[in-house]
Design a protein around this motif. Structure first.
Motif, PDB file in Angstrom:
ATOM      1  N   GLU A 193       0.865  -1.231  -0.166  1.00 22.39           N
ATOM      2  CA  GLU A 193       0.233  -0.123   0.102  1.00 22.39           C
ATOM      3  C   GLU A 193       0.910   1.148   0.084  1.00 22.39           C
ATOM      4  OE1 GLU A 193      -1.823  -3.010   2.904  1.00 22.39           O
ATOM      5  OE2 GLU A 193       0.123  -2.179   2.426  1.00 22.39           O
ATOM      6  N   SER A 194       0.244   2.406  -0.517  1.00 20.29           N
ATOM      7  CA  SER A 194       0.902   3.558  -0.601  1.00 20.29           C
ATOM      8  C   SER A 194      -0.186   4.664  -0.512  1.00 20.29           C
ATOM      9  CB  SER A 194       2.139   3.791  -1.703  1.00 20.29           C
ATOM     10  OG  SER A 194       1.519   3.617  -2.902  1.00 20.29           O
TER      11      SER A 194
ATOM     12  N   THR B  16      -1.099   1.292   5.177  1.00 19.45           N
ATOM     13  CA  THR B  16      -0.604   2.711   5.117  1.00 19.45           C
ATOM     14  C   THR B  16      -1.596   3.653   5.902  1.00 19.45           C
ATOM     15  OG1 THR B  16      -0.154   4.585   3.515  1.00 19.45           O
ATOM     16  CG2 THR B  16      -1.976   3.217   3.055  1.00 19.45           C
TER      17      THR B  16
END
Length: 126
Positions: A6-7, A120
């Motif tokens: 995830e980002s 995240t």
């Protein structure tokens, strides 16, 4: 080996927007669906949205319907979660997870997911 990353998390003011990305490897969106979940401090992990290209379905929790949009880019093997009109109660760690369409009997729930990313953090200030 399945990997999900995830980002896109960060700090945003109330009413703002963020777009989260879930980069997947080791799975193909023809056979796997992707879900987004979130977990606030002291709370259980809850489903936010799921997408399955092979089934042609998307799911949204009532709490995010009409504010969040899930989409996928097959060429990049990435699923996105566009989050608009963010509220302080959206503050949480956000995780993506994958599930095999042929083996998921639990729908867009934590029980249906097989692999998870590390998450995240999204923080919405009031």
């Amino acid at each position: 080996e399945v990997q999900l990353a995830e980002s896109g998390g960060g700090l945003v003011q109330t009413g703002g927007s963020l777009r989260l990305s879930c980069a997947a490897s080791g799975v193909t969106f023809d056979d796997y669906g992707i879900g987004w979940f979130r977990q606030a401090p002291g709370m259980e992990r809850e489903p936010i949205s799921c997408i399955s290209n092979s089934e042609g379905i998307t799911y949204y929790a009532d709490s995010v319907k009409d504010r969040f949009t899930i989409s996928s880019d097959n060429a990049k093997n990435t699923v996105y979660l566009q989050m608009n009109s963010l509220k302080p109660e959206d503050t949480a760690d956000y995780y993506c997870a994958s599930y095999a369409v042929s083996r998921n009997y639990y729908g867009c729930t934590i029980y249906g997911m097989e692999f998870w990313g590390k998450g995240t953090l999204v923080t919405v200030s009031s």
